[in-house]
Design an enzyme around this catalytic site. Sequence first.
Site, PDB file in Angstrom:
ATOM      1  N   ASN A  65      -3.427   2.393  -1.642  1.00  0.00           N
ATOM      2  CA  ASN A  65      -4.028   2.772  -0.365  1.00  0.00           C
ATOM      3  C   ASN A  65      -5.550   2.899  -0.419  1.00  0.00           C
ATOM      4  OD1 ASN A  65      -1.487   2.644   0.636  1.00  0.00           O
ATOM      5  ND2 ASN A  65      -1.155   4.849   0.765  1.00  0.00           N
ATOM      6  N   ARG A  95      -0.044  -3.612   7.406  1.00  0.00           N
ATOM      7  CA  ARG A  95      -0.861  -3.031   8.476  1.00  0.00           C
ATOM      8  C   ARG A  95      -2.351  -3.204   8.196  1.00  0.00           C
ATOM      9  NH1 ARG A  95       0.843   0.486  12.147  1.00  0.00           N
ATOM     10  NH2 ARG A  95      -0.883   1.934  11.960  1.00  0.00           N
ATOM     11  N   CYS A 143       5.877  -0.359   6.584  1.00  0.00           N
ATOM     12  CA  CYS A 143       7.212   0.216   6.452  1.00  0.00           C
ATOM     13  C   CYS A 143       7.680   0.785   7.785  1.00  0.00           C
ATOM     14  CB  CYS A 143       7.194   1.339   5.419  1.00  0.00           C
ATOM     15  SG  CYS A 143       7.107   0.719   3.737  1.00  0.00           S
ATOM     16  N   VAL A 191       3.980  14.146   9.324  1.00  0.00           N
ATOM     17  CA  VAL A 191       3.034  13.012   9.442  1.00  0.00           C
ATOM     18  C   VAL A 191       3.688  11.831  10.162  1.00  0.00           C
ATOM     19  CG1 VAL A 191       1.550  11.407   8.175  1.00  0.00           C
ATOM     20  CG2 VAL A 191       1.797  13.774   7.383  1.00  0.00           C
TER      21      VAL A 191
HETATM   22  N1  EPU Z   1      -1.214   7.190  14.336  1.00  0.00           N
HETATM   23  C1  EPU Z   1      -1.277   7.009  15.696  1.00  0.00           C
HETATM   24  N2  EPU Z   1      -2.125   6.048  16.189  1.00  0.00           N
HETATM   25  C2  EPU Z   1      -2.908   5.295  15.364  1.00  0.00           C
HETATM   26  C3  EPU Z   1      -2.850   5.485  13.966  1.00  0.00           C
HETATM   27  C4  EPU Z   1      -1.980   6.454  13.475  1.00  0.00           C
HETATM   28  O1  EPU Z   1      -0.582   7.686  16.443  1.00  0.00           O
HETATM   29  O2  EPU Z   1      -3.649   4.435  15.879  1.00  0.00           O
HETATM   30  C5  EPU Z   1      -0.283   8.193  13.788  1.00  0.00           C
HETATM   31  C6  EPU Z   1       0.823   7.525  12.954  1.00  0.00           C
HETATM   32  O3  EPU Z   1       1.845   7.032  13.760  1.00  0.00           O
HETATM   33  C7  EPU Z   1       1.249   8.652  12.048  1.00  0.00           C
HETATM   34  C8  EPU Z   1      -0.051   9.428  11.825  1.00  0.00           C
HETATM   35  O4  EPU Z   1      -0.944   9.027  12.864  1.00  0.00           O
HETATM   36  O5  EPU Z   1       2.170   9.466  12.709  1.00  0.00           O
HETATM   37  C9  EPU Z   1      -0.711   9.198  10.488  1.00  0.00           C
HETATM   38  O6  EPU Z   1      -0.948   7.819  10.303  1.00  0.00           O
HETATM   39  P1  EPU Z   1      -2.188   7.287   9.458  1.00  0.00           P
HETATM   40  O7  EPU Z   1      -3.015   6.441  10.339  1.00  0.00           O
HETATM   41  O8  EPU Z   1      -2.826   8.443   8.771  1.00  0.00           O
HETATM   42  O9  EPU Z   1      -1.449   6.400   8.399  1.00  0.00           O
HETATM   43  P2  EPU Z   1      -1.796   4.930   7.932  1.00  0.00           P
HETATM   44  O10 EPU Z   1      -3.257   4.771   7.764  1.00  0.00           O
HETATM   45  O11 EPU Z   1      -1.057   3.950   8.761  1.00  0.00           O
HETATM   46  C10 EPU Z   1      -1.801   5.486   5.380  1.00  0.00           C
HETATM   47  C11 EPU Z   1      -1.043   4.967   4.195  1.00  0.00           C
HETATM   48  C12 EPU Z   1       0.366   5.518   4.222  1.00  0.00           C
HETATM   49  C13 EPU Z   1       0.297   7.046   4.168  1.00  0.00           C
HETATM   50  C14 EPU Z   1      -0.538   7.538   5.362  1.00  0.00           C
HETATM   51  C15 EPU Z   1      -0.727   9.039   5.344  1.00  0.00           C
HETATM   52  C16 EPU Z   1      -2.038   2.845   3.797  1.00  0.00           C
HETATM   53  C17 EPU Z   1      -1.917   1.353   3.818  1.00  0.00           C
HETATM   54  N3  EPU Z   1      -1.001   3.516   4.239  1.00  0.00           N
HETATM   55  O12 EPU Z   1      -1.115   4.963   6.513  1.00  0.00           O
HETATM   56  O13 EPU Z   1       1.003   5.065   3.059  1.00  0.00           O
HETATM   57  O14 EPU Z   1       1.583   7.577   4.228  1.00  0.00           O
HETATM   58  O15 EPU Z   1      -1.834   6.909   5.354  1.00  0.00           O
HETATM   59  O16 EPU Z   1      -1.383   9.453   4.171  1.00  0.00           O
HETATM   60  O17 EPU Z   1      -3.056   3.382   3.376  1.00  0.00           O
HETATM   61  C18 EPU Z   1       2.745   4.238   1.745  1.00  0.00           C
HETATM   62  O18 EPU Z   1       1.896   4.068   0.864  1.00  0.00           O
HETATM   63  O19 EPU Z   1       3.976   4.094   1.557  1.00  0.00           O
HETATM   64  C19 EPU Z   1       2.302   4.634   3.077  1.00  0.00           C
HETATM   65  C20 EPU Z   1       3.089   4.600   4.153  1.00  0.00           C
END
Ligand code: EPU
Length: 464
Positions: free
Chosen positions: A49, A122, A146, A358
């Site tokens: 990440n 993503r 995922c 989360v």
């Molecule tokens: N969210 C929204 N709108 C958005 C973006 C996010 O509502 O435009 C919500 C999501 O639906 C979720 C929450 O905000 O409920 C948190 O999402 P976040 O944006 O923080 O997650 P992400 O950037 O999509 C990254 C990691 C995830 C990890 C999360 C939280 C990467 C590629 N993915 O996801 O990792 O769980 O941050 O720390 O960096 C994994 O490695 O298996 C994984 C899922």
Amino acid sequence: MNAARLNDDANERGSAQNHGASVGLTADKITIRGGIPLIGRIEVKGAKNLVTKAMVAALLGETPSVLKDVPNISDVRIVRGLLEVHGVKVTEGAKPGDLILDPVDVESAHFAAIDAHAGSSRIPILFCGPLLHRLGEAFIPDLGGCRIGDRPIDFHLEVLRKFGAVVEKQPNGIRMSAPNGLKGAKLELPYPSVGATEQVLLTAVRADGITELKGAAIEPEIMDLINILQKMGAIITVDTDRVIRIEGVERLLGYNHRALFDRNEAASWAAAALATDGDIFVGGARQAEMITFLNVFRKVGGAFDICDDGIRFYHPGGDLKPVIIETDVHPGFMTDWQQPLVIALTKAHGTSIVHETVYEQRFGFVDALVEMGATIQIHKECLGGHPCRFGQRNFNHSAVITGPTKLHGADIVVPDLRGGFSHLIAALSAEGTSTVSNVGIISRGYENFIGKLRLLGADFDLEG
Ligand code: EPU
């Protein structure tokens, strides 16, 4: 145990649907004979990440970047493919895990090429800011990742619009342009989203003027991305209370950086050690980024020794104890840590609660555990103690785990990356034989996990 059919063909590209093949894992099913403690030493490389975002950051430089400790996982392959279709030259460096990213000839890519390489990742959304700066336009296909909730991109689109991007939804994705360039903005996230914070950083560093972001995520992977951007010439201040200020600069150069270790992988192996009564030294793991995990690990009954070159995680004997966990943004207990740890909680004496705050849908993996003999009930209520944003919205987001239970072997299918590793741990700690299918998805985030399982003494066969 069969010889695992692995190869290190660095040139092999894979689609996201074929995660395993892209990193040399040809098997998609593992038959595991459980009940053997995992014992030994494995190494973790850079964090999935962080590494994938650091690769995107290279697009912003006028000179090549060098990223060290890059794991051979399929998410890295996807980002590499996407960079290459945009004209970035990506080559391996002299040392294993070194990547050289040369963005000098960045160019627009055809939709079909972007779509073919994006697969289920993503990360393409994070190409927008850098591509708008470099080319004045960007296209992102419909996004995957995922299936652990809706995972919308509304925060991303909102901040990009505030920088001045024109966002057009098209049938197969989203096209963006910046006819008047991108300008610094005052922004506030409704939730400290990791991806949206990265979006702001990658866009603001070259926007005209100052950007202030309130409600930012402050995960260690984000701090390491800030380290990288500062090396490139960016001016970024991290204030207290989740406020990040960025002064846009006219040019950025390439970076030379060793990626932060993968604390999610480290926590996964720690959980595997505990659930199998084992003893695993995770080379490369560090205490500072895992403090919250280590506290919970100790409360459950696990033991650890912090060393200069890694952390030893082990089951010290005695009964495991139940805990109440609420997943949260940093510095809270990470959502990615709960799935592997739940297996140890099925063996704890008493009732544990995991309140997932989360993602609204991250307990899909427990059905298989129940089939294997675990006692786990899923609830719509917020059971951890604090109401969360999913509480009144009918989401199954709290788990009650009652132990100790003995897991027995079963045929199970991996649903997603972290849930998949959790299934592996379940099978490794269960009595009898389990068949775990769709394991290729685990290669999205765990480098050479088959080789590591072998090193740790697991008893398994692979099937195509
Ligand atoms: N969210 C929204 N709108 C958005 C973006 C996010 O509502 O435009 C919500 C999501 O639906 C979720 C929450 O905000 O409920 C948190 O999402 P976040 O944006 O923080 O997650 P992400 O950037 O999509 C990254 C990691 C995830 C990890 C999360 C939280 C990467 C590629 N993915 O996801 O990792 O769980 O941050 O720390 O960096 C994994 O490695 O298996 C994984 C899922």
